[in-house]
Design an enzyme around this catalytic site. Structure first.
Site, PDB file in Angstrom:
ATOM      1  N   GLN A 150      -4.708  -5.410   6.594  1.00  0.00           N
ATOM      2  CA  GLN A 150      -5.706  -6.296   5.964  1.00  0.00           C
ATOM      3  C   GLN A 150      -5.631  -7.715   6.520  1.00  0.00           C
ATOM      4  O   GLN A 150      -6.181  -8.641   5.925  1.00  0.00           O
ATOM      5  CB  GLN A 150      -5.494  -6.352   4.442  1.00  0.00           C
ATOM      6  CG  GLN A 150      -5.633  -5.030   3.739  1.00  0.00           C
ATOM      7  CD  GLN A 150      -7.073  -4.531   3.661  1.00  0.00           C
ATOM      8  OE1 GLN A 150      -8.020  -5.283   3.884  1.00  0.00           O
ATOM      9  NE2 GLN A 150      -7.239  -3.262   3.349  1.00  0.00           N
ATOM     10  N   CYS A 203      -4.640   2.483  -3.834  1.00  0.00           N
ATOM     11  CA  CYS A 203      -3.399   2.958  -3.188  1.00  0.00           C
ATOM     12  C   CYS A 203      -2.271   1.959  -3.364  1.00  0.00           C
ATOM     13  O   CYS A 203      -1.410   1.810  -2.470  1.00  0.00           O
ATOM     14  CB  CYS A 203      -3.598   3.259  -1.706  1.00  0.00           C
ATOM     15  SG  CYS A 203      -4.781   4.562  -1.409  1.00  0.00           S
ATOM     16  N   HIS A 235       0.877  -1.175   0.000  1.00  0.00           N
ATOM     17  CA  HIS A 235       0.000   0.000   0.000  1.00  0.00           C
ATOM     18  C   HIS A 235       0.921   1.233   0.000  1.00  0.00           C
ATOM     19  O   HIS A 235       2.019   1.179   0.538  1.00  0.00           O
ATOM     20  CB  HIS A 235      -0.837  -0.045   1.283  1.00  0.00           C
ATOM     21  CG  HIS A 235      -1.926   0.962   1.364  1.00  0.00           C
ATOM     22  ND1 HIS A 235      -1.722   2.248   1.810  1.00  0.00           N
ATOM     23  CD2 HIS A 235      -3.241   0.876   1.071  1.00  0.00           C
ATOM     24  CE1 HIS A 235      -2.879   2.908   1.795  1.00  0.00           C
ATOM     25  NE2 HIS A 235      -3.816   2.099   1.347  1.00  0.00           N
ATOM     26  N   LYS A 271     -10.683  -1.089  10.073  1.00  0.00           N
ATOM     27  CA  LYS A 271     -10.811  -2.273   9.209  1.00  0.00           C
ATOM     28  C   LYS A 271     -11.190  -3.507  10.028  1.00  0.00           C
ATOM     29  O   LYS A 271     -11.446  -4.564   9.492  1.00  0.00           O
ATOM     30  CB  LYS A 271      -9.515  -2.513   8.443  1.00  0.00           C
ATOM     31  CG  LYS A 271      -9.166  -1.324   7.541  1.00  0.00           C
ATOM     32  CD  LYS A 271      -8.244  -1.688   6.446  1.00  0.00           C
ATOM     33  CE  LYS A 271      -7.536  -0.480   5.876  1.00  0.00           C
ATOM     34  NZ  LYS A 271      -8.179   0.066   4.693  1.00  0.00           N
ATOM     35  N   ASP A 287       2.821  -4.982   8.016  1.00  0.00           N
ATOM     36  CA  ASP A 287       1.612  -4.176   7.850  1.00  0.00           C
ATOM     37  C   ASP A 287       0.421  -5.140   7.874  1.00  0.00           C
ATOM     38  O   ASP A 287       0.147  -5.843   6.896  1.00  0.00           O
ATOM     39  CB  ASP A 287       1.691  -3.417   6.518  1.00  0.00           C
ATOM     40  CG  ASP A 287       0.382  -2.707   6.199  1.00  0.00           C
ATOM     41  OD1 ASP A 287      -0.561  -2.794   7.000  1.00  0.00           O
ATOM     42  OD2 ASP A 287       0.314  -2.074   5.124  1.00  0.00           O
TER      43      ASP A 287
HETATM   44  N1  PMP Z   1      -1.912  -0.982   4.530  1.00  0.00           N
HETATM   45  C1  PMP Z   1      -2.849  -1.656   3.875  1.00  0.00           C
HETATM   46  C2  PMP Z   1      -2.546  -3.018   3.358  1.00  0.00           C
HETATM   47  C3  PMP Z   1      -4.112  -1.102   3.685  1.00  0.00           C
HETATM   48  O1  PMP Z   1      -5.049  -1.777   3.030  1.00  0.00           O
HETATM   49  C4  PMP Z   1      -4.372   0.190   4.204  1.00  0.00           C
HETATM   50  C5  PMP Z   1      -5.728   0.849   4.013  1.00  0.00           C
HETATM   51  N2  PMP Z   1      -6.319   0.619   2.785  1.00  0.00           N
HETATM   52  C6  PMP Z   1      -3.356   0.846   4.885  1.00  0.00           C
HETATM   53  C7  PMP Z   1      -2.149   0.232   5.045  1.00  0.00           C
HETATM   54  C8  PMP Z   1      -3.558   2.211   5.450  1.00  0.00           C
HETATM   55  O2  PMP Z   1      -4.530   2.210   6.423  1.00  0.00           O
HETATM   56  P1  PMP Z   1      -5.116   3.571   7.013  1.00  0.00           P
HETATM   57  O3  PMP Z   1      -5.565   4.371   5.834  1.00  0.00           O
HETATM   58  O4  PMP Z   1      -6.240   3.123   7.865  1.00  0.00           O
HETATM   59  O5  PMP Z   1      -4.015   4.226   7.767  1.00  0.00           O
END
Ligand code: PMP
Length: 419
Positions: free
Chosen positions: A216, A377, A136, A239, A213
């Site tokens: 997910q 993203c 991401h 999430k 990270d």
């Molecule tokens: N890492 C991953 C794999 C994600 O899917 C996301 C959110 N789509 C993030 C990081 C960032 O999360 P946040 O926007 O809640 O900080």
């Protein structure tokens, strides 16, 4: 609208009662464009059970007060509730101590924190940071920023055509210059579950710390940070059925202790004079200013909710949904799944011949179906597959196979309309 306050504990997966769970989520009874909402954008954010919604209300109506500082009764109650939430998170991911749980705004802020503190104090010219091609943006840009500043290099583990990391290439990238490996557990755009244990072991053989990270992963898989032996792990509350604006950084205590503070302000200090400031102990050293108190308490409640259902039961249900959807979309002419790893969480990304994902998303919205379209993203993933965007349906504990049928019908209608 009547909603049950608490879902009973599910001790046997065969008793998984998706209809009972759905009743806990008021928003699922919404109509969109006159159609019942089919919410399949869970990888972007999940919906909230009534217990989490009520908890925020309860906080503001019975406890609202700043934490850690006041001697009055309300401050005591809110501090207690905030710190209890920290303990719930500690237990949920099996951290060694509650001082290893730092509240942040979310996964993004947690990664920035590590890049700006661990990264700033450990990276020098010529050093390397390893990430992967499926990260991401929030696990790319924070490292790019600090690498640019320190003249360090970003190294990228490539992925294969199924959307899996090429581990042999990863092992080749590990070197004496590597200062940290930062990889995603489960990809938000491909669904791939990465072999993080192997990744961590290989890095540790060379004494290199690893950040996972888990944005997910935490809502789909059982996470035990001691068993994983990761050095840092990050996730966002929203999430995992909790509020937005709250998240977690887990770090091993020796690493967190060795890192300088991230932001300066109230609560993170021990003593301030104009000549010198000493810092508070963990975890407060990394929690400057008034935090999202209601968010933290709400996240604690979300964790209770997930624990009552059982993350293993949720996983099984979501796997059934993913298998069902993967099979069902085969009937849609011209549909191609992007992300065909052997191990996946419930994320289904696809492209449809000649129909732009934006049109797919807009069309499905009129059918009451919420999916995500775009690069999610993860622009480097789109570049890897030579596509501008995908459509993504992502399933959560409350989704049903009937909802997947609605999605597939919608996709077939699109084929008819767009030819
Ligand atoms: N890492 C991953 C794999 C994600 O899917 C996301 C959110 N789509 C993030 C990081 C960032 O999360 P946040 O926007 O809640 O900080």
């Amino acid at each position: 609208m009547t909603v049950k306050a608490q879902t009973p504990v599910i001790t046997n997966p065969s008793l998984y009662d998706v209809e009972a769970i759905r009743k806990d989520f008021p928003i699922l009874q919404t109509y969109v464009h006159g159609k019942p909402l089919v919410y399949l954008d869970n990888a972007a954010t999940s919906q909230k059970p009534i217990s989490v919604i009520r908890k925020a209300q309860e906080y503001y109506s019975t406890m609202n007060s700043n934490i850690h500082r006041g001697v009055h009764a309300l401050s005591g109650v809110s501090t207690e509730a905030f710190e209890t939430a920290r303990i719930k998170i500690k237990k949920f991911i099996n951290a060694l101590g509650k001082n290893e749980i730092i509240f942040t705004r979310g996964a993004t802020e947690s990664i920035n924190l590590v890049a700006q503190t661990f990264g700033r104090s450990n990276l020098n010219e010529g050093d390397e940071v390893i990430i992967s091609e499926m990260e991401h943006h929030s696990n790319i840009v924070p490292w790019q920023l600090i690498c640019n500043e320190k003249k360090a290099k970003l190294k990228v583990i490539p992925i294969n055509d199924d959307g899996e990391l090429i581990l042999e290439e990863y092992e080749k990238l590990l070197s004496d210059r590597t200062k940290i490996v930062s990889v995603v557990y489960c990809s938000n755009s491909l669904g791939t579950v990465n072999p993080v244990r192997k990744i961590i072991k290989a890095a540790h053989k060379k004494g290199i710390p690893v950040l996972i990270d888990a944005a997910q992963a935490v809502n789909h898989l059982h996470i035990d940070v001691q068993e994983l032996d990761c050095d840092f792990l990050v996730f966002s509350g929203h999430k995992i059925y909790g509020p937005t604006g709250i998240g977690v950084l887990y770090g091993k205590v020796n690493l967190l202790d060795s890192m300088p503070p991230y932001q300066g302000g109230g609560d993170m200090i021990s003593k301030v004079t104009f000549e010198k400031t000493t810092y508070n102990e963990l975890p407060h050293k990394f929690e400057a200013g008034t935090p999202n108190i209601a968010g933290a308490i709400g996240l604690g409640e979300a964790i209770d909710y997930v624990s009552r259902i059982g993350i293993g039961n949720i996983s099984l249900h979501e796997k059934e949904l993913l298998d069902y959807a993967t099979e069902a979309v085969q009937s849609v002419p011209g549909l191609k799944i992007i992300g065909t790893a052997s191990e996946k969480v419930s994320v289904l990304s696809f492209v449809l011949d000649d129909v732009h994902p934006h049109d797919i998303g807009t069309f499905l919205d009129f059918e009451g179906i919420a999916i995500r379209t775009g690069h999610h993203c993860t622009q480097p993933v789109m570049d890897r597959f030579k596509i501008p965007a995908t459509s993504r349906a992502s399933f959560a504990m409350y989704n049903t196979t009937e909802e997947i049928d609605v999605l597939v019908n919608g996709l077939n209608k699109i084929i008819k309309v767009f030819g």
